[in-house]
Design a protein around this motif. Structure first.
Motif, PDB file in Angstrom:
ATOM      1  N   ALA A  44      89.132  40.445  92.374  1.00 17.57           N
ATOM      2  CA  ALA A  44      88.481  39.158  92.094  1.00 17.57           C
ATOM      3  C   ALA A  44      87.149  39.364  91.367  1.00 17.57           C
ATOM      4  CB  ALA A  44      88.269  38.388  93.396  1.00 17.57           C
ATOM      5  N   GLY A  45      86.431  40.428  91.746  1.00 22.67           N
ATOM      6  CA  GLY A  45      85.153  40.732  91.114  1.00 22.67           C
ATOM      7  C   GLY A  45      85.349  41.135  89.657  1.00 22.67           C
ATOM      8  N   ARG A  46      86.454  41.796  89.373  1.00 25.22           N
ATOM      9  CA  ARG A  46      86.750  42.209  88.002  1.00 25.22           C
ATOM     10  C   ARG A  46      87.173  41.019  87.150  1.00 25.22           C
ATOM     11  NH1 ARG A  46      91.490  44.712  87.406  1.00 25.22           N
ATOM     12  NH2 ARG A  46      91.557  45.179  89.632  1.00 25.22           N
ATOM     13  N   HIS A  47      88.034  40.188  87.719  1.00 24.64           N
ATOM     14  CA  HIS A  47      88.572  39.061  86.931  1.00 24.64           C
ATOM     15  C   HIS A  47      87.684  37.820  86.996  1.00 24.64           C
ATOM     16  CE1 HIS A  47      92.253  41.114  86.104  1.00 24.64           C
ATOM     17  NE2 HIS A  47      92.585  41.246  87.383  1.00 24.64           N
ATOM     18  N   LEU A  48      86.837  37.734  88.036  1.00 18.92           N
ATOM     19  CA  LEU A  48      86.063  36.515  88.300  1.00 18.92           C
ATOM     20  C   LEU A  48      86.997  35.299  88.297  1.00 18.92           C
ATOM     21  CD1 LEU A  48      82.819  37.321  86.253  1.00 18.92           C
ATOM     22  CD2 LEU A  48      83.146  37.404  88.737  1.00 18.92           C
TER      23      LEU A  48
ATOM     24  N   LYS B  90      82.426  27.999  86.313  1.00 20.48           N
ATOM     25  CA  LYS B  90      82.464  29.475  86.234  1.00 20.48           C
ATOM     26  C   LYS B  90      82.088  30.134  87.550  1.00 20.48           C
ATOM     27  CE  LYS B  90      81.868  32.143  82.452  1.00 20.48           C
ATOM     28  NZ  LYS B  90      81.040  32.832  81.509  1.00 20.48           N
ATOM     29  N   MET B  91      82.732  31.280  87.776  1.00 20.11           N
ATOM     30  CA  MET B  91      82.450  32.035  88.989  1.00 20.11           C
ATOM     31  C   MET B  91      81.586  33.239  88.651  1.00 20.11           C
ATOM     32  SD  MET B  91      85.678  32.681  91.386  1.00 20.11           S
ATOM     33  CE  MET B  91      85.439  34.265  92.063  1.00 20.11           C
ATOM     34  N   PHE B  92      80.590  33.494  89.463  1.00 23.86           N
ATOM     35  CA  PHE B  92      79.725  34.661  89.246  1.00 23.86           C
ATOM     36  C   PHE B  92      79.643  35.482  90.518  1.00 23.86           C
ATOM     37  CE2 PHE B  92      77.907  33.614  85.148  1.00 23.86           C
ATOM     38  CZ  PHE B  92      78.113  32.246  85.060  1.00 23.86           C
ATOM     39  N   LEU B  93      79.359  36.774  90.352  1.00 18.58           N
ATOM     40  CA  LEU B  93      79.089  37.599  91.533  1.00 18.58           C
ATOM     41  C   LEU B  93      77.637  37.377  91.944  1.00 18.58           C
ATOM     42  CD1 LEU B  93      80.720  40.939  90.341  1.00 18.58           C
ATOM     43  CD2 LEU B  93      81.308  39.738  92.458  1.00 18.58           C
ATOM     44  N   THR B  94      77.384  37.318  93.230  1.00 26.52           N
ATOM     45  CA  THR B  94      75.999  37.279  93.700  1.00 26.52           C
ATOM     46  C   THR B  94      75.447  38.701  93.647  1.00 26.52           C
ATOM     47  OG1 THR B  94      76.713  37.721  95.928  1.00 26.52           O
ATOM     48  CG2 THR B  94      76.517  35.393  95.312  1.00 26.52           C
ATOM     49  N   THR B  95      74.176  38.871  93.961  1.00 24.83           N
ATOM     50  CA  THR B  95      73.619  40.227  94.002  1.00 24.83           C
ATOM     51  C   THR B  95      74.388  41.073  95.012  1.00 24.83           C
ATOM     52  OG1 THR B  95      71.488  39.247  93.529  1.00 24.83           O
ATOM     53  CG2 THR B  95      71.459  41.519  94.288  1.00 24.83           C
ATOM     54  N   ALA B  96      74.646  40.506  96.195  1.00 19.32           N
ATOM     55  CA  ALA B  96      75.413  41.234  97.211  1.00 19.32           C
ATOM     56  C   ALA B  96      76.809  41.546  96.675  1.00 19.32           C
ATOM     57  CB  ALA B  96      75.505  40.406  98.481  1.00 19.32           C
ATOM     58  N   GLY B  97      77.387  40.561  95.959  1.00 24.36           N
ATOM     59  CA  GLY B  97      78.730  40.744  95.389  1.00 24.36           C
ATOM     60  C   GLY B  97      78.759  41.929  94.437  1.00 24.36           C
TER      61      GLY B  97
END
Ligand code: PGA
Length: 310
Positions: free
Chosen positions: A16-20, A58-65
């Motif tokens: 999920a982090g790769r594809h967002l 849009k989906m983004f990773l948080t800093t923790a993510g």
């Protein structure tokens, strides 16, 4: 605080982090979308921080993510390495393979091994080429992983499976008087002194048995321990020969030898893959055995039996 997270959650999160995108993660991992969001929700709960944020569509990773993504990718690589190491320990795609083949089988065995080793690049292969008698001894001493030979041996307990035909044909120089004859009776050759293989050879044994069964006497002339030498001797007019058709590809193509049309010929034989009974084959040896049984015929082109050179 001990993190209560699972490999599965990290795997889903890494994708999920790769594809967002949960949709693409679901496709990649063959999961339903609710299953993906459930895994990520559980991971976020264990971590105690949100890993994604949604801004607009849009989906983004948080800093923790972003931090967790780096670690989940490293853990993913480590797991892949573990798989390779375990596979190597099991001998799956690496290790050694000791194959012994009958002299005559060397005409195709090298081709088989070449194709096999393209698929199993890390396997170290040793190939011993020797005659039937010596193969029997090797099997008795439990030396090779697998053996390719004609008739399975007597006197040693083995498991064997036939995988390909091995017709023996009578060969003559192309200017021989019988080259244009058809249906020549075998009796015609009772006084012939054939150029033959040494007495430990499987081919030689099979010829003798076949003549005996048909009540035709078989006389041996010059003995040679190599099929190449026999073909050259026949070409040079030293006598007729009987060899496996596997040895003749080049001579037939270049019209240097002819196959005689003799009744009761070719002598029909088969190649067998043989192992000592009860032998525990390594995974590589099992893979080679499967390869031979399932694919050998695809790789080995038999010269056309009806090819006659006039
Ligand atoms: P050979 O083997 O090369 O010893 O004749 C062939 C066979 O096993 O039949």
């Amino acid at each position: 605080m001990a993190l209560n997270i699972t490999f599965r959650q990290l795997k889903v999160f890494e994708s999920a982090g790769r594809h967002l995108s949960y949709t693409r993660t679901a496709e990649e991992l063959h999961l339903s979308q609710p299953a993906v969001s459930m895994q990520i929700k559980q991971l976020e709960e264990s971590v105690g921080l949100p890993l994604f944020e949604q801004i607009g569509k849009k989906m983004f990773l948080t800093t923790a993510g972003r931090e967790v993504l780096v670690y989940s990718q490293s853990i993913g690589h480590l797991l892949e390495e573990v798989e390779v190491v375990l596979d190597e320990l099991k001998g799956g795609s690496s290790g050694t393979l000791a194959i012994s083949v009958a002299t005559t089988a060397s005409h195709f065995a090298t081709r088989l091994l070449a194709d096999f080793s393209k698929r199993y690049e890390n396997v170290t292969i040793s190939l011993d080429i020797t005659n039937r008698k010596s193969l029997q001894r090797q099997l008795a001493d439990n030396l090779p992983d697998l053996v390719i030979m004609g008739q399975p041996p007597e006197g040693v307990e083995v498991e064997s499976e036939a995988f390909m035909v091995n017709p023996l044909v009578m060969i003559a120089p192309t200017n021989h008087s019988l080259v244009n004859e058809t249906n020549i009776p075998l009796k015609h050759f009772e006084d012939e002194h054939f150029v033959v293989r040494e007495s430990g050879s499987g081919t030689r044994g099979a010829i003798q048995r076949s003549f005996d069964e048909l009540n035709v006497s078989f006389h041996t002339g010059i003995e040679m321990s190599s099929n190449e030498a026999i073909k050259q001797a026949v070409e040079a007019g030293l006598g007729l020969g009987i060899v496996s058709i596997h040895t003749l590809e080049l001579e037939l193509e270049t019209k240097r030898l002819a196959i005689l049309d003799v009744n009761d010929f070719p002598i029909q034989r088969h190649w067998h893959i043989v192992q000592r009974s009860g032998k525990r084959l390594t995974p590589v040896a099992q893979a080679f055995k499967r390869f031979v049984l399932e694919e050998a015929e695809k790789f080995i082109r038999l010269p056309n039996l009806t090819t006659e050179i006039v």
